[in-house]
Design an enzyme around this catalytic site. Structure first.
Site, mmCIF file in Angstrom:
data_model
loop_
_atom_site.group_PDB
_atom_site.id
_atom_site.type_symbol
_atom_site.label_atom_id
_atom_site.label_comp_id
_atom_site.label_asym_id
_atom_site.label_seq_id
_atom_site.Cartn_x
_atom_site.Cartn_y
_atom_site.Cartn_z
ATOM 1 N N LYS A 127 25.972 33.596 -26.758
ATOM 2 C CA LYS A 127 25.234 34.769 -27.235
ATOM 3 C C LYS A 127 26.039 36.045 -27.005
ATOM 4 C CE LYS A 127 20.621 32.802 -27.032
ATOM 5 N NZ LYS A 127 19.427 32.581 -26.199
ATOM 6 N N LYS A 135 18.629 30.751 -36.795
ATOM 7 C CA LYS A 135 18.258 32.097 -37.246
ATOM 8 C C LYS A 135 19.425 33.047 -37.105
ATOM 9 C CE LYS A 135 14.880 31.452 -34.646
ATOM 10 N NZ LYS A 135 13.667 31.130 -33.877
ATOM 11 N N LYS A 176 25.506 24.625 -37.549
ATOM 12 C CA LYS A 176 24.168 24.396 -37.002
ATOM 13 C C LYS A 176 23.164 25.375 -37.647
ATOM 14 C CE LYS A 176 21.310 25.582 -33.307
ATOM 15 N NZ LYS A 176 20.858 26.160 -32.146
#
Ligand code: ADP
Ligand code: TRP
Length: 321
Positions: free
Chosen positions: A110, A192, A189
């Site tokens: 992230k 969102k 993958k």
């Protein structure tokens, strides 16, 4: 056997969420006690705009119910309905080695994607461990990407038990190898955060358009198409009947069918697979009162369990009972 899982209310559900987490969760609610929640505290570590969370919680709650999570069978609630989870998270954080969190792929990924490395993001797995341990969960159905977080939760529970005695059972993950990683329209993958999702409850024409836009190679119409590793097969393998899957596979292997037709076939399969859920969602959306009652009841049940577990924890650590 108690099953528990959570999903962040960060946007509309996609096929990856469904096959990776929701479908297994729906199957499990018939086999034991189930606790399913919307991880709204966790969602605050992401990039959503202030003012959106409340709406997202409602939408995701409807999505889950439409997908078959049954609020009469399972305890369905939002994480923030039980703020006691933070008390447990604190106890757990005091036994959590920094190194354990520093090794978490999800945190590193992230940050690499540009999300600011806040303390909340770093401590995310501790809160997740608290989510699981607060309800004495035995098994946690999640997608493959959450596997490490489950290992961390077990490690933390073990550290706590080493220090304070056998307070927690060690939860186990249930990872459905059959779902694996569901690919998105670009072959990565489905997520969102990659903007490559196929949303279950999108308008039919938008869903079809997105499926027609799936990235494929330049194999000519007449030639056989690569099956394994392709995005089309990565999605088709999850849907329809065995005979339909075999037929689709044969079409790819034989050649003579272009990607346009293959994509249309996939779109038909997707729409049929989710047709009942799409209708159910519309019905649920029209019945706000009933949904409200389910949310309230779920929250009350969850809180009751949490209070019992927390009493045990407070007694072990010696804080105010
Ligand atoms: P996203 O990556 O879109 O933000 P989440 O992280 O909110 O999705 O995932 C919610 C649940 O759905 C998790 O249990 C996760 O493992 C599962 N999941 C998400 N994307 C996929 C995927 N592409 N394949 C399999 N499972 C997935
Ligand atoms: N981290 C999970 C995800 O992003 C959501 C989650 C939060 C969760 N707490 C949990 C999943 C507890 C299982 C158990 O998908």
């Amino acid at each position: 056997m108690r099953y528990l899982s959570g999903i962040q209310p960060t946007g509309r559900l996609h096929l990856g969420n469904y096959f990776g987490m929701i479908r297994p969760a729906v199957e499990l609610q018939a086999k034991g006690e189930a606790y399913y929640f919307l991880a709204d505290y966790h969602a605050l570590t992401g990039a959503s705009e202030p003012g959106q969370l409340e709406g997202l919680v409602r939408e995701t709650f409807l999505d889950l119910l439409a997908c078959g999570v049954d609020p009469e069978r399972a305890v369905v609630f939002r994480q923030s309905a039980v703020p006691e989870v933070h008390e447990l998270a604190w106890y757990l954080s005091t036994v959590t080695p920094m190194g354990l969190l520093e090794r978490c792929h999800s945190y590193k990924d992230k940050v690499a994607k540009g999300i600011s490395p806040s303390h909340g993001l770093f401590a995310y797995p501790v809160l997740m461990a608290a989510d699981i341990l607060l309800y004495d969960a035995d098994r946690v159905p999640v997608g493959q990407d959450q596997k490490q977080h489950l290992e961390v939760a077990r490690d933390i529970a073990g550290k706590f038990n080493d220090r304070y005695g056998q307070v927690f059972k060690l939860p186990e993950s249930i990872i459905r190898e059959d779902a694996g990683v569901v690919p998105g329209v670009d072959g990565q993958k489905m997520s969102k955060s990659y903007g490559n999702t196929l949303e279950i409850f999108a308008e039919e024409k938008d869903l079809r358009k997105k499926i027609m836009g799936i990235k494929t190679d330049s194999t000519p119409v007449e030639a056989p198409k690569a099956v394994e590793g392709s995005t089309l097969w990565g999605l088709v393998r999850l849907m329809g009947t065995e005979a339909e899957r075999a037929e689709y596979r044969a079409l790819m292997e034989k050649g003579g069918t272009g990607y346009g037709d293959l994509k249309k076939g996939l779109a038909d399969l997707v729409l049929r697979e989710f047709d009942g859920m799409r209708k159910k969602r519309e019905e649920l959306a029209a019945d706000a009162k009933r949904v409200e009652t389910w949310m309230k009841n779920g929250a009350a049940k969850a809180r009751k369990t949490a209070e019992q577990v927390l009493a045990r924890v407070r007694a072990a650590v010696g804080t105010q009972k």
